[in-house]
Design a protein around this motif. Structure first.
Motif, PDB file in Angstrom:
ATOM      1  N   ASN A 190       0.842  -1.196   0.000  1.00 63.04           N
ATOM      2  CA  ASN A 190       0.000   0.000   0.000  1.00 63.04           C
ATOM      3  C   ASN A 190       0.880   1.250   0.000  1.00 63.04           C
ATOM      4  OD1 ASN A 190      -2.568   1.340   2.266  1.00 63.04           O
ATOM      5  ND2 ASN A 190      -2.205   1.714   0.122  1.00 63.04           N
ATOM      6  N   LEU A 191       0.666   2.122  -0.981  1.00 62.07           N
ATOM      7  CA  LEU A 191       1.346   3.415  -1.045  1.00 62.07           C
ATOM      8  C   LEU A 191       0.279   4.494  -0.913  1.00 62.07           C
ATOM      9  CD1 LEU A 191       3.865   5.177  -1.539  1.00 62.07           C
ATOM     10  CD2 LEU A 191       3.424   4.952  -4.003  1.00 62.07           C
ATOM     11  N   PHE A 192       0.384   5.312   0.147  1.00 65.30           N
ATOM     12  CA  PHE A 192      -0.677   6.279   0.411  1.00 65.30           C
ATOM     13  C   PHE A 192      -0.130   7.516   1.115  1.00 65.30           C
ATOM     14  CE2 PHE A 192      -0.308   3.580   4.098  1.00 65.30           C
ATOM     15  CZ  PHE A 192      -0.514   4.410   5.191  1.00 65.30           C
ATOM     16  N   ALA A 193      -0.954   8.550   1.134  1.00 57.82           N
ATOM     17  CA  ALA A 193      -0.650   9.785   1.867  1.00 57.82           C
ATOM     18  C   ALA A 193      -1.825  10.080   2.778  1.00 57.82           C
ATOM     19  CB  ALA A 193      -0.422  10.944   0.897  1.00 57.82           C
ATOM     20  N   ASN A 194      -1.536  10.518   3.990  1.00 56.81           N
ATOM     21  CA  ASN A 194      -2.626  10.854   4.904  1.00 56.81           C
ATOM     22  C   ASN A 194      -2.278  12.101   5.711  1.00 56.81           C
ATOM     23  OD1 ASN A 194      -0.700   9.115   6.358  1.00 56.81           O
ATOM     24  ND2 ASN A 194      -2.100   9.393   8.086  1.00 56.81           N
ATOM     25  N   GLN A 195      -3.305  12.641   6.330  1.00 56.69           N
ATOM     26  CA  GLN A 195      -3.176  13.871   7.100  1.00 56.69           C
ATOM     27  C   GLN A 195      -2.592  13.554   8.471  1.00 56.69           C
ATOM     28  OE1 GLN A 195      -6.710  15.921   8.804  1.00 56.69           O
ATOM     29  NE2 GLN A 195      -6.439  17.321   7.086  1.00 56.69           N
ATOM     30  N   GLU A 196      -1.488  14.195   8.810  1.00 56.92           N
ATOM     31  CA  GLU A 196      -0.851  13.977  10.108  1.00 56.92           C
ATOM     32  C   GLU A 196      -1.403  14.926  11.167  1.00 56.92           C
ATOM     33  OE1 GLU A 196       2.342  12.157  12.531  1.00 56.92           O
ATOM     34  OE2 GLU A 196       1.031  11.607  10.888  1.00 56.92           O
ATOM     35  N   ARG A 197      -1.708  16.162  10.762  1.00 59.22           N
ATOM     36  CA  ARG A 197      -2.229  17.162  11.698  1.00 59.22           C
ATOM     37  C   ARG A 197      -3.516  17.743  11.127  1.00 59.22           C
ATOM     38  NH1 ARG A 197       3.028  17.056  11.457  1.00 59.22           N
ATOM     39  NH2 ARG A 197       3.008  18.191   9.477  1.00 59.22           N
ATOM     40  N   ARG A 198      -4.512  17.911  11.966  1.00 60.24           N
ATOM     41  CA  ARG A 198      -5.835  18.312  11.506  1.00 60.24           C
ATOM     42  C   ARG A 198      -5.858  19.706  10.880  1.00 60.24           C
ATOM     43  NH1 ARG A 198     -10.208  15.295  13.302  1.00 60.24           N
ATOM     44  NH2 ARG A 198     -11.392  16.665  11.933  1.00 60.24           N
ATOM     45  N   GLU A 199      -4.872  20.547  11.208  1.00 61.05           N
ATOM     46  CA  GLU A 199      -4.881  21.888  10.627  1.00 61.05           C
ATOM     47  C   GLU A 199      -4.419  21.890   9.167  1.00 61.05           C
ATOM     48  OE1 GLU A 199      -0.943  21.394  12.853  1.00 61.05           O
ATOM     49  OE2 GLU A 199      -3.076  20.978  13.181  1.00 61.05           O
ATOM     50  N   GLU A 200      -3.883  20.759   8.688  1.00 65.28           N
ATOM     51  CA  GLU A 200      -3.442  20.678   7.302  1.00 65.28           C
ATOM     52  C   GLU A 200      -4.639  20.500   6.373  1.00 65.28           C
ATOM     53  OE1 GLU A 200      -0.893  17.339   7.439  1.00 65.28           O
ATOM     54  OE2 GLU A 200       0.819  18.408   8.278  1.00 65.28           O
ATOM     55  N   LYS A 201      -4.552  21.088   5.188  1.00 62.52           N
ATOM     56  CA  LYS A 201      -5.621  20.942   4.206  1.00 62.52           C
ATOM     57  C   LYS A 201      -5.310  19.824   3.215  1.00 62.52           C
ATOM     58  CE  LYS A 201      -7.440  24.311   6.319  1.00 62.52           C
ATOM     59  NZ  LYS A 201      -8.366  23.951   7.407  1.00 62.52           N
ATOM     60  N   LEU A 202      -4.037  19.471   3.092  1.00 63.26           N
ATOM     61  CA  LEU A 202      -3.617  18.389   2.212  1.00 63.26           C
ATOM     62  C   LEU A 202      -2.769  17.402   3.013  1.00 63.26           C
ATOM     63  CD1 LEU A 202      -2.573  20.382  -0.997  1.00 63.26           C
ATOM     64  CD2 LEU A 202      -4.624  18.982  -0.706  1.00 63.26           C
ATOM     65  N   PRO A 203      -2.835  16.108   2.677  1.00 66.12           N
ATOM     66  CA  PRO A 203      -2.028  15.118   3.405  1.00 66.12           C
ATOM     67  C   PRO A 203      -0.546  15.308   3.117  1.00 66.12           C
ATOM     68  CG  PRO A 203      -3.119  14.097   1.527  1.00 66.12           C
ATOM     69  CD  PRO A 203      -3.654  15.492   1.630  1.00 66.12           C
ATOM     70  N   LYS A 204       0.253  15.346   4.168  1.00 64.00           N
ATOM     71  CA  LYS A 204       1.684  15.563   4.001  1.00 64.00           C
ATOM     72  C   LYS A 204       2.524  14.381   4.475  1.00 64.00           C
ATOM     73  CE  LYS A 204       1.586  20.611   4.127  1.00 64.00           C
ATOM     74  NZ  LYS A 204       2.138  21.849   4.739  1.00 64.00           N
TER      75      LYS A 204
END
Length: 590
Positions: A465-479
Motif C-alpha cells: 500500500n502506497l498512500f498519503a494521509n493527514q498527520e495534523r488536523r490543521e493541514e488541508k492536504l495530506p503531508k
C-alpha cells in the motif's frame, strides 16, 4: 483504341472500392487502425502486414495498393484471405483459389461455436491480478460430446512475448512501458485448462458469442493473417490481451464499437461485460480451479477418509487402504496439482506413484462422483461485477466525499468477483469541516492478494500500500507519505474470508522531514449474509508506543441497492480517542 480505353475503365471501376471505404469501419478494423491526434496508425507492428510502404499510417493508400496487388498476383489472397474476402463485397475481385496450407489449417481448426473465456486472477503474479480473457472455438467433429468438443477445440489468446531471463522487476517494467510484443497464439483448449485451471489454479468462465458462419469464416481468415504476418505492442495497463480480443471481435463485427478498449486502464472483466452487453447473450460455462475442486472434495470427507488419502499421498503402499471413489479422486487431484506445479516434470519415483494410483482407481468398479460447483459459485460469475470507478458521499463526524478510479476493494460487494484479489487505485477522501475542504487520505495504490492457507499447501497472502494521509488536523492536504507491505495468511471460504498480515510501514512527513519505520498488524474479516448484504470488519494495530493511532477498528454492514449502488453503515473506533464514531456512506460505481 477507344474500345480498349472503355474496357480498361470498366475493369478499373470493378476493382475500385471507393475512397469512403478506406475510412469505413470494416476496413479500418481489419487493418487495426486507430485514429489519433495526428491521424491514423495501425496497431499492427510488422511492415510485411501491409502492401503499401505507407500502409501503417495511410488507410487509403493501403486499400489502393492492396487492390492492385490482388489483381497483379491472385495467389496473394492466400496470404491475406480476410482482406480479400472483405474486398470482394465491395468490388468484382475474382474468388480466391485453392490455398493448400490455409485450407488444411481451416480444416484442422474445424471451428464450431465461439466462446469468450475469462480466467480469474492469479494471485502469485501481479500482472495477472486483473484476470485474463481469450476466445475459444468448439470442434464440429466432436459436437456429439460436449467434453471432447470443448477440450479438443482451439483457443485464441494474445500473449506477451516475454524473455525467460527477465526478473520480476524487468518483467514489470517492460510490461508497463511496451518492452514486449504481443502475438496471437492458437492452441488446443486442453492446454489452457492445464495452465490456468491446474497449474495456476484459476477459475474459467465462458460465454457463448453469437456469430454467423460468414463472420466465423472472416475471423478465422483474419486469424491466419495475424499469426503469419504481424505482432502488436503490449502494455499491461491499456494495450493488453483484452484490448486485442476486442479488436478481433470488431474486425468481424464492425457494428460492435467497444469503448472500454480506449479506457486509461483496459480491465479484462470490464471488457467481458461490454461484450455481453453488445451480444445480448448470456450462456455461462464454469470450470473450477483445481484447488477449489480439492477443497470441495475435502469438505465432503470425514477425518478418517482424509487421513487415508494423505497417508497414501506420502506412501504409495497405503493405496490399498483407500476405500471409496471419493478418496481416490481426491488423491488424483492432489497429484495432478503437484504435477502441474512442478511443470509436469515430476521425478521418476513420483511418476511411478501416480501411475499406481491411476491403475488402482481404474480397477475400482465405481463411477466417479461428479462435483458441480457452478451453482454455489454462480454469484462469482464475472459479468455480475460492479463497474470499477466509484464516487460516494458520507458522514463521519462531518460530511465527506469518497472517490476512486478503481478497481475492487476488500469491503466492496463480492458479487461478480473471486475472493483472492483486491486492487485499490487513486482513492481519496475529502472532508468538509468549518466551511473548508480537506483531503485527509489518498491511496495511490493498494494491492491485496489472498491465497487459502493450509498446512498441506501453505500458500501465503501479501499486501502492499502506497498512500498519503493527514498527520495534523490543521493541514488541508495530506503531508505524510507512507509505504507499507507484508506477508501473512488467509482462510477463504465460499461465504466468508479472513486474513491476517503483519506489515512493515515506512513513512515520511513532508512538512517536518520526520521519518519513521514501524510495525503494522492487519486483521480483516468479511461475511456474506445474503447475496446483497455483507458484514465487513477491518482492523489495524500499531504496536509502537509513539504512534498517534495504536488501534483502528472499522466494523460495517454493506447493502447493495442494485448492482451499482451500495449503502454502508458502521463506525470507526480509535484507541487514542476511546470512542466509536458512527459512519454512513452511499456510493455508486460507474
Amino acid at each position: 483504341m477507344q474500345l480498349k480505353l472503355i474496357l480498361l475503365f470498366f475493369w478499373a471501376s470493378s476493382l475500385y472500392a471507393g475512397e469512403d471505404f478506406a475510412f469505413s469501419k470494416p476496413w479500418l478494423n481489419l487493418l487495426h487502425y486507430k485514429k489519433g491526434f495526428f491521424g491514423y496508425k495501425s496497431r499492427a507492428k510488422r511492415p510485411e502486414f501491409f502492401l503499401s510502404s505507407e500502409g501503417m499510417t495511410n488507410p487509403k493508400d493501403e486499400l489502393v495498393k492492396t487492390l492492385e496487388a490482388f489483381n497483379r498476383d491472385p495467389d496473394l489472397a492466400c496470404r491475406f484471405p480476410a482482406r480479400h474476402k472483405l474486398l470482394r463485397t465491395q468490388t468484382k475481385l475474382k474468388e480466391r483459389g485453392a490455398c493448400p496450407e490455409l485450407d488444411k489449417w481451416l480444416k484442422g481448426i474445424d471451428a464450431g461455436d465461439l466462446y469468450l473465456v475469462y480466467s480469474s486472477a492469479y494471485p502469485s503474479n501481479p500482472a495477472s491480478l486483473f484476470g485474463h480473457t481469450f476466445l475459444r472455438f468448439d470442434r464440429k467433429k466432436y459436437s456429439d460430446s460436449k467434453v471432447s468438443s470443448k477440450l479438443l477445440g482451439y483457443s485464441l489468446a494474445f500473449q506477451a512475448q516475454t524473455n525467460s531471463d527477465d526478473n520480476s522487476f524487468i518483467y514489470t517494467f517492460k510490461g508497463m512501458t511496451g518492452g514486449y510484443d504481443s502475438y496471437l497464439e492458437i492452441k488446443p483448449h486442453y492446454m489452457d485448462i492445464g495452465a490456468y485451471n491446474n497449474s495456476e489454479s484459476r477459475d474459467l468462465w465462458e460465454y457463448k458469442i453469437p456469430i454467423s458462419e460468414e463472420e466465423k469464416e472472416l475471423m478465422l481468415l483474419h486469424v491466419w493473417e495475424l499469426i503469419t504476418g504481424t505482432t502488436f505492442s503490449y502494455y499491461f495497463l491499456d494495450e493488453n490481451c483484452s484490448t486485442h480480443v476486442l479488436a478481433l471481435l470488431e474486425a468481424v463485427k464492425p457494428e460492435w464499437d467497444f469503448s472500454s478498449k480506449s479506457d486509461l486502464f483496459v480491465v479484462p472483466q470490464t471488457t467481458l461485460i461490454e461484450v455481453l452487453e453488445k451480444s445480448e447473450h448470456r450462456v455461462v460455462g464454469f470450470r473450477p480451479a483445481i484447488k477449489r475442486l480439492i477443497w470441495a472434495r475435502v469438505n465432503r470427507m470425514d477425518k478418517g477418509e482424509l487421513s487415508r488419502v494423505f497417508a497414501a499421498k506420502e506412501d504409495v503402499n497405503q493405496i490399498s487402504k483407500l476405500k471409496t471413489a471419493d478418496e481416490f479422486d481426491l488423491l488424483i487431484d492432489l497429484w495432478k496439482f503437484d504435477n502441474y506445479k512442478a511443470g509436469t516434470k515430476l521425478d521418476a519415483s513420483s511418476k511411478e506413484k501416480m501411475d499406481k494410483v491411476l491403475i488402482a482407481r481404474a480397477n475400482l468398479e465405481e463411477a466417479p462422483i461428479a462435483i458441480d460447483l457452478k451453482e454455489e459459485n454462480q454469484d462469482r460469475a464475472p459479468d455480475l461485477a460492479h463497474k470499477f470507478k466509484k464516487l460516494g458521499v458520507g458522514y463521519l463526524e462531518t460530511p465527506y466525499v469518497e472517490f476512486s478510479y478503481g478497481f475492487h476493494s476488500f469491503d466492496d460487494p463480492i458479487l461478480g468477483y473471486d475472493e483472492k484479489s483486491y486492487i485499490k487505485f487513486l482513492e481519496g477522501m475529502i472532508f468538509y469541516e468549518e466551511k473548508e475542504f480537506e483531503l485527509r487520505r489518498f491511496d495511490l495504490i493498494k494491492i491485496t492478494s489472498l491465497q487459502n492457507f493450509s498446512f498441506s499447501y501453505p500458500h501465503f497472502s501479501w499486501e502492499i500500500n502506497l498512500f498519503a494521509n493527514q498527520e495534523r488536523r490543521e493541514e488541508k492536504l495530506p503531508k505524510k507519505i507512507s509505504l507499507s507491505g507484508g506477508i501473512g495468511f488467509s482462510l477463504l471460504r465460499s461465504s466468508w474470508q479472513l486474513f491476517f498480515i503483519p506489515e512493515a510501514k515506512g513513512s515520511i512527513d513532508t512538512g517536518t522531514g520526520k521519518k519513521k519505520i514501524e510495525a503494522l498488524l492487519k486483521l480483516s474479516f468479511k461475511k456474506s449474509l445474503t447475496k446483497n448484504f455483507q458484514f465487513v470488519f477491518e482492523s489495524e494495530y500499531l504496536p509502537s508506543k509513539s504512534s498517534d493511532k495504536e488501534v483502528l477498528l472499522g466494523p460495517k454492514f454493506n447493502l447493495s441497492l442494485g448492482r451499482q449502488v451500495v449503502l454502508e453503515v458502521g463506525g470507526e473506533y480509535l484507541s487514542t480517542e476511546k470512542k466509536m464514531r458512527p459512519r454512513a456512506q452511499l456510493h455508486a460505481y460507474f
